[in-house]
Design a protein around this motif. Structure first.
Motif, PDB file in Angstrom:
ATOM      1  N   LYS A  78       0.815  -1.222   0.000  1.00 43.54           N
ATOM      2  CA  LYS A  78       0.000   0.000   0.000  1.00 43.54           C
ATOM      3  C   LYS A  78       0.845   1.266   0.000  1.00 43.54           C
ATOM      4  O   LYS A  78       0.365   2.337  -0.376  1.00 43.54           O
ATOM      5  CB  LYS A  78      -0.949  -0.003   1.202  1.00 43.54           C
ATOM      6  N   GLU A  79       2.092   1.191   0.439  1.00 40.49           N
ATOM      7  CA  GLU A  79       2.985   2.354   0.417  1.00 40.49           C
ATOM      8  C   GLU A  79       3.751   2.452  -0.892  1.00 40.49           C
ATOM      9  O   GLU A  79       4.545   3.367  -1.079  1.00 40.49           O
ATOM     10  CB  GLU A  79       3.962   2.277   1.592  1.00 40.49           C
ATOM     11  N   GLY A  80       3.508   1.479  -1.764  1.00 42.60           N
ATOM     12  CA  GLY A  80       4.170   1.511  -3.063  1.00 42.60           C
ATOM     13  C   GLY A  80       5.541   0.889  -3.076  1.00 42.60           C
ATOM     14  O   GLY A  80       6.307   1.073  -4.031  1.00 42.60           O
ATOM     15  N   ASN A  81       5.899   0.135  -2.041  1.00 40.48           N
ATOM     16  CA  ASN A  81       7.222  -0.488  -1.948  1.00 40.48           C
ATOM     17  C   ASN A  81       7.169  -1.946  -2.396  1.00 40.48           C
ATOM     18  O   ASN A  81       6.301  -2.710  -1.964  1.00 40.48           O
ATOM     19  CB  ASN A  81       7.748  -0.427  -0.509  1.00 40.48           C
ATOM     20  N   ASN A  82       8.132  -2.328  -3.254  1.00 41.66           N
ATOM     21  CA  ASN A  82       8.259  -3.728  -3.633  1.00 41.66           C
ATOM     22  C   ASN A  82       9.199  -4.441  -2.664  1.00 41.66           C
ATOM     23  O   ASN A  82       9.710  -3.834  -1.718  1.00 41.66           O
ATOM     24  CB  ASN A  82       8.732  -3.869  -5.086  1.00 41.66           C
ATOM     25  N   ALA A  83       9.457  -5.727  -2.903  1.00 38.72           N
ATOM     26  CA  ALA A  83      10.263  -6.518  -1.965  1.00 38.72           C
ATOM     27  C   ALA A  83      11.681  -5.974  -1.851  1.00 38.72           C
ATOM     28  O   ALA A  83      12.271  -5.968  -0.752  1.00 38.72           O
ATOM     29  CB  ALA A  83      10.281  -7.978  -2.411  1.00 38.72           C
ATOM     30  N   LEU A  84      12.258  -5.498  -2.952  1.00 36.12           N
ATOM     31  CA  LEU A  84      13.609  -4.948  -2.907  1.00 36.12           C
ATOM     32  C   LEU A  84      13.656  -3.700  -2.036  1.00 36.12           C
ATOM     33  O   LEU A  84      14.566  -3.521  -1.214  1.00 36.12           O
ATOM     34  CB  LEU A  84      14.088  -4.631  -4.324  1.00 36.12           C
ATOM     35  N   MET A  85      12.687  -2.845  -2.198  1.00 36.00           N
ATOM     36  CA  MET A  85      12.648  -1.603  -1.424  1.00 36.00           C
ATOM     37  C   MET A  85      12.433  -1.891   0.063  1.00 36.00           C
ATOM     38  O   MET A  85      13.055  -1.267   0.933  1.00 36.00           O
ATOM     39  CB  MET A  85      11.544  -0.692  -1.970  1.00 36.00           C
ATOM     40  N   VAL A  86      11.555  -2.849   0.360  1.00 36.74           N
ATOM     41  CA  VAL A  86      11.302  -3.208   1.763  1.00 36.74           C
ATOM     42  C   VAL A  86      12.557  -3.809   2.393  1.00 36.74           C
ATOM     43  O   VAL A  86      12.901  -3.514   3.550  1.00 36.74           O
ATOM     44  CB  VAL A  86      10.121  -4.194   1.849  1.00 36.74           C
ATOM     45  N   ALA A  87      13.270  -4.650   1.640  1.00 44.04           N
ATOM     46  CA  ALA A  87      14.513  -5.232   2.153  1.00 44.04           C
ATOM     47  C   ALA A  87      15.533  -4.138   2.441  1.00 44.04           C
ATOM     48  O   ALA A  87      16.258  -4.186   3.451  1.00 44.04           O
ATOM     49  CB  ALA A  87      15.070  -6.233   1.145  1.00 44.04           C
ATOM     50  N   ALA A  88      15.599  -3.123   1.573  1.00 44.66           N
ATOM     51  CA  ALA A  88      16.531  -2.007   1.790  1.00 44.66           C
ATOM     52  C   ALA A  88      16.140  -1.202   3.021  1.00 44.66           C
ATOM     53  O   ALA A  88      16.995  -0.753   3.789  1.00 44.66           O
ATOM     54  CB  ALA A  88      16.565  -1.114   0.547  1.00 44.66           C
ATOM     55  N   GLN A  89      14.844  -0.986   3.230  1.00 46.12           N
ATOM     56  CA  GLN A  89      14.371  -0.253   4.405  1.00 46.12           C
ATOM     57  C   GLN A  89      14.761  -0.954   5.693  1.00 46.12           C
ATOM     58  O   GLN A  89      15.036  -0.302   6.705  1.00 46.12           O
ATOM     59  CB  GLN A  89      12.846  -0.091   4.339  1.00 46.12           C
ATOM     60  N   HIS A  90      14.800  -2.289   5.657  1.00 46.63           N
ATOM     61  CA  HIS A  90      15.119  -3.065   6.853  1.00 46.63           C
ATOM     62  C   HIS A  90      16.576  -3.543   6.867  1.00 46.63           C
ATOM     63  O   HIS A  90      16.959  -4.368   7.697  1.00 46.63           O
ATOM     64  CB  HIS A  90      14.179  -4.264   6.976  1.00 46.63           C
ATOM     65  N   LYS A  91      17.362  -3.016   5.937  1.00 47.15           N
ATOM     66  CA  LYS A  91      18.796  -3.332   5.855  1.00 47.15           C
ATOM     67  C   LYS A  91      19.055  -4.842   5.822  1.00 47.15           C
ATOM     68  O   LYS A  91      19.959  -5.347   6.482  1.00 47.15           O
ATOM     69  CB  LYS A  91      19.558  -2.681   7.020  1.00 47.15           C
ATOM     70  N   GLN A  92      18.265  -5.546   5.027  1.00 41.33           N
ATOM     71  CA  GLN A  92      18.485  -6.980   4.805  1.00 41.33           C
ATOM     72  C   GLN A  92      19.391  -7.119   3.581  1.00 41.33           C
ATOM     73  O   GLN A  92      18.935  -7.306   2.446  1.00 41.33           O
ATOM     74  CB  GLN A  92      17.148  -7.704   4.593  1.00 41.33           C
ATOM     75  N   ASP A  93      20.704  -6.986   3.825  1.00 41.14           N
ATOM     76  CA  ASP A  93      21.658  -6.837   2.730  1.00 41.14           C
ATOM     77  C   ASP A  93      21.698  -8.035   1.783  1.00 41.14           C
ATOM     78  O   ASP A  93      21.810  -7.873   0.564  1.00 41.14           O
ATOM     79  CB  ASP A  93      23.060  -6.578   3.298  1.00 41.14           C
ATOM     80  N   LYS A  94      21.608  -9.265   2.323  1.00 37.56           N
ATOM     81  CA  LYS A  94      21.708 -10.426   1.429  1.00 37.56           C
ATOM     82  C   LYS A  94      20.497 -10.496   0.496  1.00 37.56           C
ATOM     83  O   LYS A  94      20.609 -10.916  -0.665  1.00 37.56           O
ATOM     84  CB  LYS A  94      21.866 -11.713   2.234  1.00 37.56           C
ATOM     85  N   ILE A  95      19.325 -10.062   0.986  1.00 36.93           N
ATOM     86  CA  ILE A  95      18.134 -10.025   0.134  1.00 36.93           C
ATOM     87  C   ILE A  95      18.286  -8.936  -0.916  1.00 36.93           C
ATOM     88  O   ILE A  95      17.977  -9.136  -2.103  1.00 36.93           O
ATOM     89  CB  ILE A  95      16.866  -9.775   0.979  1.00 36.93           C
ATOM     90  N   VAL A  96      18.771  -7.749  -0.477  1.00 36.82           N
ATOM     91  CA  VAL A  96      18.971  -6.633  -1.402  1.00 36.82           C
ATOM     92  C   VAL A  96      19.930  -7.042  -2.516  1.00 36.82           C
ATOM     93  O   VAL A  96      19.678  -6.800  -3.711  1.00 36.82           O
ATOM     94  CB  VAL A  96      19.497  -5.392  -0.647  1.00 36.82           C
TER      95      VAL A  96
END
Length: 714
Positions: free
Chosen positions: A123-141
């Motif tokens: 709903k905020e317009g964030n995809n999985a890559l963006m959400v991973a970056a927001q949560h600093k999940q580097d291996k996912i990013v």
């Protein structure tokens, strides 16, 4: 081990019909032997496939939050393929859950089962890559960055792409990785109007800022300097707001000599004002020193450059002090810089703007700033606002009690003209205090005892006095106690005032006023009865005053009961107004106590206590019955006083009478009529206790003067 689509179908069918194929039973058993409780539950109760928690997360989303569930996710998907496309209450899909929690194996299997999940947004317009970056999940990013590098251009509802998210999370490695792929993203502006480097400054993301600054040096710095966001901020004003001197200096140096270019305003305020508002003292000091240096001709280089630089700074002066906003900001937030700003103001010829500064200091209640402005000698308490209110009035209207107290102790209060000052509406300070409805402030003014007093009966330009505002019983009684003589207010307020005070018409106001004043006279310390009356509980005060108006106006009685301050205000005023105190009903009886002293004192105490007791408990007695009760209590008290004269020197002095009344009243309040057995003993006991706890100082104070035979303290 995974189930084939056929096996899954057969298993579900067999479970529903309570029949299980031996081959599938073996699979279930193997799962149980491996203690895979989730699969056991799934096989035994397939209805769990429709489960979702309060956030809207289904079984496949929850499975994606932990490592080692890839196999389980595959089975769930085979049993119920629709679950992989579901979203929770926030629009997050199973891939988002894996990204947020950093579960790579779940992420990989989900992409294998449903590749287009990577482009889905919440709903905020964030995809999985963006959400991973927001949560600093580097291996996912890193995985998704390689999987779909084109996703770096996707923007969410805030207009932030992956670069903005990496900046706001201060992830310099990801910032560098994104820019190396596409440097044009440095010029992208989000919905707030910020460039990525502006967002880095605002978020205090120093690691990301350094990377962006390195790449931005290849660009035209004026493009960055002249970018103004939706709040009117430039990179300089943002740096001033967050208080980062290093960043501020870097960008200030870019436009030095071109000062008009980076004025960056926020609601008409420049970066100096913002620095002052946010107490960015290092930046204020930097601007101030640079400013003074230039104005004193201390810059280096040719005279031509120096003259040009000074000319441009003089053009820039109005931006520093535009609308005196810098001084106002200092007055409210940062009094320590007022002297510096005043130094700049002298150069700019805007000393009058100091008035706006001190007005702001008073409105915000900043005493330190007020001291500073007054010590500079350019302001005084006479300074008016746009409505003609002086600084005392401004403090009253903004309910700044500490400022009011400070001003009431100032030398300005010795000037009658200052006390009597009125604003454009003809209001004096007391009218404005009543207007606020603040009892504490109004009391400060009506009890002020300087060389001059505030006129409580002042009439403004509309013909109204202190009663012109919202009716309030406590305020009304305070104003009457302080000497307000008339109800002067608009017609609609008059009706409300009469209702609040419990009056039928305007004529009753004078009756109420006179009765309140009469009841207060008995509390005057200059009379024989003053000391002991002031010691009494309020219930006894009302009786001794011998007035019936308190019965008639219950609202008035309630207010006077709560706050004895009204009596003290009345007393102070009436002492000044009355040279001789008129006698009240009952006062002659008190003066007669000097005769047969102990007997009359006992009767007086008994009379006051019994009448108050009967009145408060609403007991209906004939006069003869009332007299009997008075005589009973009088005799009990008299017996004790006669036998214990040595304890109080034979004189029932005012403080002793007060204590006897208080103690006797407390005992009677627990009794019924006729008095029960034991009442006499209780009263005699408390009377003895009072006599045995009399301070020696009181006895000595009222001791008989042996030479003159006169009684002291009368």
């Amino acid at each position: 081990m995974t189930l084939t689509k056929y096996e899954a179908f057969m298993l579900r069918k067999d479970i529903e019909s309570n029949q299980t194929d031996p081959t599938l039973r073996d699979i279930v058993n193997r799962r149980r032997n491996n203690r895979d409780e989730e699969l056991n539950l799934l096989f035994e109760a397939p209805e769990v496939l429709s489960f979702s928690d309060y956030t809207g997360a289904n079984l496949i989303m929850l499975a994606a939050t932990q490592e080692g569930n890839a196999d389980f996710i595959s089975i769930i998907n085979e049993l119920e393929p629709s679950l992989i496309d579901a979203v929770n209450n926030d629009g997050d899909n199973p891939l988002t859950y894996a990204a947020v929690n950093g579960v790579l194996d779940a992420l990989i299997i989900l992409l294998k089962l449903k590749p287009d999940l990577v482009t889905k947004v919440n709903k905020e317009g964030n995809n999985a890559l963006m959400v991973a970056a927001q949560h600093k999940q580097d291996k996912i990013v890193n995985y998704l960055f390689e999987y779909r590098p084109d996703l770096i251009n996707v923007t969410n509802k805030q207009g932030d792409n992956l670069l903005f998210i990496a900046v706001k999370r201060d992830n310099p490695e990801l910032v560098a990785k994104i820019i190396s792929l596409d440097q044009s993203l440095l010029k992208v502006i989000n919905n707030n109007g910020d460039l990525p480097i502006m967002a880095a400054v605002g978020e205090r993301a120093l690691g990301a800022y350094k990377v962006l600054k390195r790449y931005s040096s290849l660009e035209d710095p004026n493009m960055i300097l002249n970018t103004i966001n939706r709040q009117g901020d430039s990179i300089l004003t943002i740096a001033a707001r967050v208080g980062d001197l290093t960043i501020f200096q870097e960008w200030y140096n870019y436009f030095e000599g071109k000062a008009k270019q980076a004025k960056g305003q926020i609601h008409g305020m420049n970066f100096l004002v913002i620095a002052v508002q946010n107490k960015s003292n290092a930046i204020i000091e930097f601007i101030y020193n640079r400013y003074i240096q230039a104005l004193n001709g201390a810059t280096t280089g040719s005279h031509r450059y120096e003259d040009n630089y000074n000319a441009q700074l003089r053009d820039f002066i109005p931006l520093f002090l535009q609308g005196s906003s810098a001084l106002i900001a200092a007055a409210i937030n940062n009094p320590s810089v007022i002297n510096q700003l005043f130094s700049i103001a002298q150069y700019a010829g805007v000393e009058k703007q100091m008035e706006a500064g001190i007005l702001a200091a008073v409105q915000s209640g900043n005493l330190s700033s007020i001291y500073t402005f007054l010590n500079l000698g350019r302001c005084s308490l006479w300074t008016p606002d746009s409505s003609g209110n002086n600084l005392l009035m401004v403090a009253i209207l903004h309910k700044k009690i500490d400022v009011i107290k400070y001003m009431l102790n100032s030398n300005f209060m010795n000037q009658k003209a200052f006390i009597d000052y009125t604003n454009n509406n003809g209001d004096n300070a007391l009218i404005l205090a009543a207007q606020t409805g603040n009892i504490k402030i109004t009391k400060l003014l009506v009890t002020y005892e300087g060389a001059h007093r505030f006129n409580i009966n002042h009439i403004n330009n509309q013909g109204y006095n202190v009663f012109a505002y919202t009716p309030n019983l406590e305020m009304g009684l305070l104003l009457i106690a302080a000497g307000a003589k008339e109800l002067k207010c608009p017609s609609h307020s008059l009706e409300q005032w009469l209702k609040v005070l419990g009056l039928k018409n305007i004529d009753e106001f004078q009756v109420l006023k006179q009765n309140i004043e009469a009841s207060s006279l008995i509390t005057n310390d200059t009379t024989f009865i003053g000391t002991w009356i002031s010691e009494l509980p309020n219930e006894l005060k009302f009786h001794i005053a011998s007035t019936s108006f308190l019965e008639k106006y219950p609202g008035v009685r309630e207010v006077f009961s709560k706050d004895e301050g009204y009596f003290s205000i009345l007393k102070a005023r009436l002492e000044a107004e009355h040279k001789s105190i008129p006698k009240l009903p009952g006062q002659q009886e008190q003066e007669d106590l000097i005769g047969d002293h102990i007997n009359k004192a006992s009767k007086f105490v008994s009379d006051a206590v019994i009448k108050t007791y009967i009145n408060d408990n609403q007991i209906n007695l004939r006069p003869a019955q009332q007299s009997i009760l008075i005589l009973q209590v009088s005799n009990w008290l008299n017996n004790v006083l006669q036998s214990e004269q040595q304890l109080f020197g034979g004189y029932v002095f005012p403080e002793l009478r007060a204590e006897l009344m208080r103690s006797t009243f407390r005992i009677l309040n627990t009794c019924s009529v006729p008095f029960p057995i034991g009442t006499r003993e209780a009263i005699e006991r408390v009377a003895n206790k009072v006599l045995n706890t009399i301070p020696t100082s009181y006895v000595q104070k009222y001791a008989m003067n042996e030479k003159t035979g006169e009684q002291r303290g009368i």
